[in-house]
Design a protein around this motif. Sequence first.
Motif, PDB file in Angstrom:
ATOM      1  N   ASN A  21       2.143  20.206   5.384  1.00 56.85           N
ATOM      2  CA  ASN A  21       0.930  21.025   5.326  1.00 56.85           C
ATOM      3  C   ASN A  21      -0.099  20.402   4.387  1.00 56.85           C
ATOM      4  O   ASN A  21       0.253  19.682   3.447  1.00 56.85           O
ATOM      5  CB  ASN A  21       1.260  22.457   4.898  1.00 56.85           C
ATOM      6  N   ALA A  22      -1.362  20.709   4.641  1.00 54.67           N
ATOM      7  CA  ALA A  22      -2.463  20.085   3.910  1.00 54.67           C
ATOM      8  C   ALA A  22      -2.595  20.607   2.480  1.00 54.67           C
ATOM      9  O   ALA A  22      -3.085  19.892   1.598  1.00 54.67           O
ATOM     10  CB  ALA A  22      -3.770  20.303   4.670  1.00 54.67           C
ATOM     11  N   VAL A  23      -2.162  21.849   2.238  1.00 58.14           N
ATOM     12  CA  VAL A  23      -2.246  22.415   0.888  1.00 58.14           C
ATOM     13  C   VAL A  23      -1.337  21.636  -0.058  1.00 58.14           C
ATOM     14  O   VAL A  23      -1.741  21.212  -1.147  1.00 58.14           O
ATOM     15  CB  VAL A  23      -1.873  23.915   0.898  1.00 58.14           C
ATOM     16  N   THR A  60      -6.810  22.639   7.547  1.00 61.47           N
ATOM     17  CA  THR A  60      -6.666  21.532   8.502  1.00 61.47           C
ATOM     18  C   THR A  60      -6.802  20.190   7.787  1.00 61.47           C
ATOM     19  O   THR A  60      -7.307  20.114   6.659  1.00 61.47           O
ATOM     20  CB  THR A  60      -7.732  21.614   9.606  1.00 61.47           C
ATOM     21  N   GLY A  61      -6.393  19.137   8.474  1.00 62.64           N
ATOM     22  CA  GLY A  61      -6.542  17.804   7.915  1.00 62.64           C
ATOM     23  C   GLY A  61      -7.994  17.434   7.694  1.00 62.64           C
ATOM     24  O   GLY A  61      -8.344  16.777   6.701  1.00 62.64           O
ATOM     25  N   MET A  62      -8.871  17.870   8.592  1.00 64.21           N
ATOM     26  CA  MET A  62     -10.294  17.590   8.448  1.00 64.21           C
ATOM     27  C   MET A  62     -10.872  18.293   7.217  1.00 64.21           C
ATOM     28  O   MET A  62     -11.672  17.716   6.462  1.00 64.21           O
ATOM     29  CB  MET A  62     -11.045  18.031   9.707  1.00 64.21           C
ATOM     30  N   GLU A  63     -10.460  19.532   7.005  1.00 62.68           N
ATOM     31  CA  GLU A  63     -10.916  20.269   5.818  1.00 62.68           C
ATOM     32  C   GLU A  63     -10.404  19.615   4.537  1.00 62.68           C
ATOM     33  O   GLU A  63     -11.131  19.532   3.529  1.00 62.68           O
ATOM     34  CB  GLU A  63     -10.434  21.726   5.902  1.00 62.68           C
ATOM     35  N   LEU A  64      -9.161  19.136   4.564  1.00 65.72           N
ATOM     36  CA  LEU A  64      -8.619  18.433   3.401  1.00 65.72           C
ATOM     37  C   LEU A  64      -9.428  17.172   3.111  1.00 65.72           C
ATOM     38  O   LEU A  64      -9.759  16.892   1.953  1.00 65.72           O
ATOM     39  CB  LEU A  64      -7.152  18.070   3.641  1.00 65.72           C
ATOM     40  N   ALA A  65      -9.766  16.415   4.147  1.00 62.17           N
ATOM     41  CA  ALA A  65     -10.549  15.185   3.966  1.00 62.17           C
ATOM     42  C   ALA A  65     -11.902  15.496   3.323  1.00 62.17           C
ATOM     43  O   ALA A  65     -12.375  14.756   2.453  1.00 62.17           O
ATOM     44  CB  ALA A  65     -10.737  14.482   5.302  1.00 62.17           C
ATOM     45  N   ARG A  66     -12.527  16.613   3.742  1.00 54.12           N
ATOM     46  CA  ARG A  66     -13.822  16.998   3.153  1.00 54.12           C
ATOM     47  C   ARG A  66     -13.658  17.379   1.676  1.00 54.12           C
ATOM     48  O   ARG A  66     -14.486  17.024   0.830  1.00 54.12           O
ATOM     49  CB  ARG A  66     -14.429  18.171   3.920  1.00 54.12           C
ATOM     50  N   PHE A  68      -1.846   9.213   6.006  1.00 57.42           N
ATOM     51  CA  PHE A  68      -1.779   9.410   7.456  1.00 57.42           C
ATOM     52  C   PHE A  68      -1.799  10.924   7.667  1.00 57.42           C
ATOM     53  O   PHE A  68      -0.840  11.623   7.314  1.00 57.42           O
ATOM     54  CB  PHE A  68      -0.510   8.778   8.033  1.00 57.42           C
ATOM     55  N   LEU A  69      -2.884  11.426   8.219  1.00 50.20           N
ATOM     56  CA  LEU A  69      -3.175  12.854   8.158  1.00 50.20           C
ATOM     57  C   LEU A  69      -3.370  13.481   9.534  1.00 50.20           C
ATOM     58  O   LEU A  69      -4.288  13.115  10.281  1.00 50.20           O
ATOM     59  CB  LEU A  69      -4.441  13.043   7.308  1.00 50.20           C
ATOM     60  N   ASP A  70      -2.497  14.432   9.861  1.00 49.34           N
ATOM     61  CA  ASP A  70      -2.674  15.229  11.076  1.00 49.34           C
ATOM     62  C   ASP A  70      -3.882  16.154  10.867  1.00 49.34           C
ATOM     63  O   ASP A  70      -4.221  16.503   9.727  1.00 49.34           O
ATOM     64  CB  ASP A  70      -1.405  16.045  11.328  1.00 49.34           C
ATOM     65  N   ILE A  71      -4.525  16.568  11.951  1.00 46.83           N
ATOM     66  CA  ILE A  71      -5.717  17.421  11.829  1.00 46.83           C
ATOM     67  C   ILE A  71      -5.380  18.889  12.047  1.00 46.83           C
ATOM     68  O   ILE A  71      -5.692  19.739  11.207  1.00 46.83           O
ATOM     69  CB  ILE A  71      -6.820  16.962  12.803  1.00 46.83           C
ATOM     70  N   ASN A  72      -4.746  19.220  13.153  1.00 43.02           N
ATOM     71  CA  ASN A  72      -4.467  20.621  13.482  1.00 43.02           C
ATOM     72  C   ASN A  72      -3.252  21.139  12.724  1.00 43.02           C
ATOM     73  O   ASN A  72      -2.115  20.965  13.156  1.00 43.02           O
ATOM     74  CB  ASN A  72      -4.244  20.777  14.999  1.00 43.02           C
ATOM     75  N   MET A  73      -3.509  21.780  11.578  1.00 46.39           N
ATOM     76  CA  MET A  73      -2.438  22.378  10.777  1.00 46.39           C
ATOM     77  C   MET A  73      -2.880  23.754  10.327  1.00 46.39           C
ATOM     78  O   MET A  73      -4.089  23.999  10.150  1.00 46.39           O
ATOM     79  CB  MET A  73      -2.114  21.481   9.567  1.00 46.39           C
ATOM     80  N   PRO A  74      -1.944  24.677  10.111  1.00 49.89           N
ATOM     81  CA  PRO A  74      -2.312  26.039   9.706  1.00 49.89           C
ATOM     82  C   PRO A  74      -2.860  26.093   8.281  1.00 49.89           C
ATOM     83  O   PRO A  74      -2.606  25.198   7.467  1.00 49.89           O
ATOM     84  CB  PRO A  74      -0.984  26.809   9.816  1.00 49.89           C
ATOM     85  N   ASN A  75      -3.607  27.133   7.992  1.00 49.24           N
ATOM     86  CA  ASN A  75      -4.179  27.425   6.664  1.00 49.24           C
ATOM     87  C   ASN A  75      -5.288  26.452   6.268  1.00 49.24           C
ATOM     88  O   ASN A  75      -6.422  26.854   6.038  1.00 49.24           O
ATOM     89  CB  ASN A  75      -3.107  27.461   5.575  1.00 49.24           C
ATOM     90  N   LEU A  80       0.832  -1.198   0.000  1.00 49.38           N
ATOM     91  CA  LEU A  80       0.000   0.000   0.000  1.00 49.38           C
ATOM     92  C   LEU A  80       0.869   1.251   0.000  1.00 49.38           C
ATOM     93  O   LEU A  80       1.725   1.429   0.867  1.00 49.38           O
ATOM     94  CB  LEU A  80      -0.917  -0.009   1.222  1.00 49.38           C
ATOM     95  N   LYS A  81       0.630   2.100  -0.971  1.00 48.43           N
ATOM     96  CA  LYS A  81       1.383   3.352  -1.083  1.00 48.43           C
ATOM     97  C   LYS A  81       0.831   4.377  -0.095  1.00 48.43           C
ATOM     98  O   LYS A  81      -0.380   4.576  -0.013  1.00 48.43           O
ATOM     99  CB  LYS A  81       1.285   3.887  -2.508  1.00 48.43           C
ATOM    100  N   CYS A  82       1.729   5.048   0.635  1.00 52.05           N
ATOM    101  CA  CYS A  82       1.308   5.971   1.702  1.00 52.05           C
ATOM    102  C   CYS A  82       1.890   7.369   1.534  1.00 52.05           C
ATOM    103  O   CYS A  82       2.984   7.550   1.003  1.00 52.05           O
ATOM    104  CB  CYS A  82       1.776   5.450   3.067  1.00 52.05           C
ATOM    105  N   ILE A  83       1.121   8.345   2.037  1.00 55.65           N
ATOM    106  CA  ILE A  83       1.608   9.714   2.210  1.00 55.65           C
ATOM    107  C   ILE A  83       1.402  10.075   3.678  1.00 55.65           C
ATOM    108  O   ILE A  83       0.351   9.789   4.253  1.00 55.65           O
ATOM    109  CB  ILE A  83       0.860  10.705   1.298  1.00 55.65           C
ATOM    110  N   ALA A  84       2.411  10.702   4.272  1.00 52.42           N
ATOM    111  CA  ALA A  84       2.323  11.162   5.663  1.00 52.42           C
ATOM    112  C   ALA A  84       2.273  12.688   5.672  1.00 52.42           C
ATOM    113  O   ALA A  84       3.065  13.338   4.983  1.00 52.42           O
ATOM    114  CB  ALA A  84       3.522  10.664   6.462  1.00 52.42           C
ATOM    115  N   VAL A  85       1.335  13.227   6.459  1.00 52.14           N
ATOM    116  CA  VAL A  85       1.157  14.687   6.514  1.00 52.14           C
ATOM    117  C   VAL A  85       1.078  15.125   7.972  1.00 52.14           C
ATOM    118  O   VAL A  85       0.183  14.696   8.712  1.00 52.14           O
ATOM    119  CB  VAL A  85      -0.131  15.129   5.779  1.00 52.14           C
ATOM    120  N   ASP A  86       2.015  15.993   8.387  1.00 52.44           N
ATOM    121  CA  ASP A  86       2.011  16.507   9.764  1.00 52.44           C
ATOM    122  C   ASP A  86       2.914  17.729   9.826  1.00 52.44           C
ATOM    123  O   ASP A  86       4.015  17.716   9.255  1.00 52.44           O
ATOM    124  CB  ASP A  86       2.503  15.438  10.750  1.00 52.44           C
ATOM    125  N   ASP A  87       2.463  18.777  10.513  1.00 49.08           N
ATOM    126  CA  ASP A  87       3.281  19.989  10.590  1.00 49.08           C
ATOM    127  C   ASP A  87       4.298  19.943  11.733  1.00 49.08           C
ATOM    128  O   ASP A  87       5.102  20.859  11.883  1.00 49.08           O
ATOM    129  CB  ASP A  87       2.396  21.230  10.707  1.00 49.08           C
TER     130      ASP A  87
END
Length: 243
Positions: free
Chosen positions: A37-39, A63-69, A54-61, A4-11
Motif C-alpha cells: 500500500n502507498a501509505v 493511489t500510486g499517483m497521489e503518492l508520487a505527487r 516501482f509503484l503500482d497506481i490503482n491502490m486503495p486509500n 540502485l536501491k529499490c522499493i516495490a509497491v503493489d497491492d
Amino acid sequence: MIVLKCIAVDDEPLALRLVETFIEQTPFLELACSCDNAVEAMSLIREQQPDIVFLDINMPNLTGMELARLLQEQPGPLPKIIFTTAYNHYAIEGYKVNAVDYLLKPFSYEEFLRAANKVLQMSEEASNHFQSITADDEFIFLKVEYQWVRISLKDILYIESLKDYVKVHLEDSQKSVMSLISLKALEEKLPASKFMRINRSFIVALEKINSISKNSIFVNKTEITVGEQYKETFKTIVEKWLK
C-alpha cells in the motif's frame, strides 16, 4: 559498479512478487523492501531513501499517483519513479510527476530491464559528472543516501571501512559522513600525497597525524594501528618528515 536501491509497491501479491523477482535477478538492482500500500510506502521511502520506486497506481486509500505527487512536495532529492499498472490512461499523468517510465501490465523482464536501465544511465551520468568536477585535488563528491555531497579534503581526518560503506571522519564539530563505496575505490580517488592507507580498515590524512608511536598513529585522540603490510611504506614517509 553502481547498485540502485529499490522499493516495490503493489497491492496485488502476484504482481508484487513478479517485480521483486525481476529486481533480484538484475545485478545492478537491490531490493530494500516491498509493501502492498502507498501509505506504508511513504514511510518506507523516508526510511530507506531508495534510488527507484516501482509503484503500482490503482491502490486503495492512497493511489500510486497521489503518492508520487506527495513526494514531489517533500524537501530534498526524490527517488526515481517507475509506474507499474494495468491501465494505460495514466501515462500522461505519470509524466507530469516526472516518472522515468511507465510499465503496462503484464510486462516482460525485457521491458522491466529497459526501464531500470534508464535510471542506471542517469545515475552513471551523474556519477561521472561529479567525479569529473573535482579540481586540484581539493574536494571530492560522495554519494550520501541519495544525494551527492561535496567534501573538502582539508576537512578529512581519517576514513574508516564499515563493510560496504565508508565512514568519513571530519574535523571540528562536523558530523561524520557515511557513503556506499568500498575503501579501495575511495582510496583510488584520493591524492596519494595527502592520504595513506595504514591498515585494511583505515585511510588517514597525513597532515592530520598528531603523533606516532612504534606501531600506531594518533589523529586527535584516536589511535589507529599501522598494519604489517603498510609499515614499510609508512616508515618511508615518516623518515622523509624527520629529515
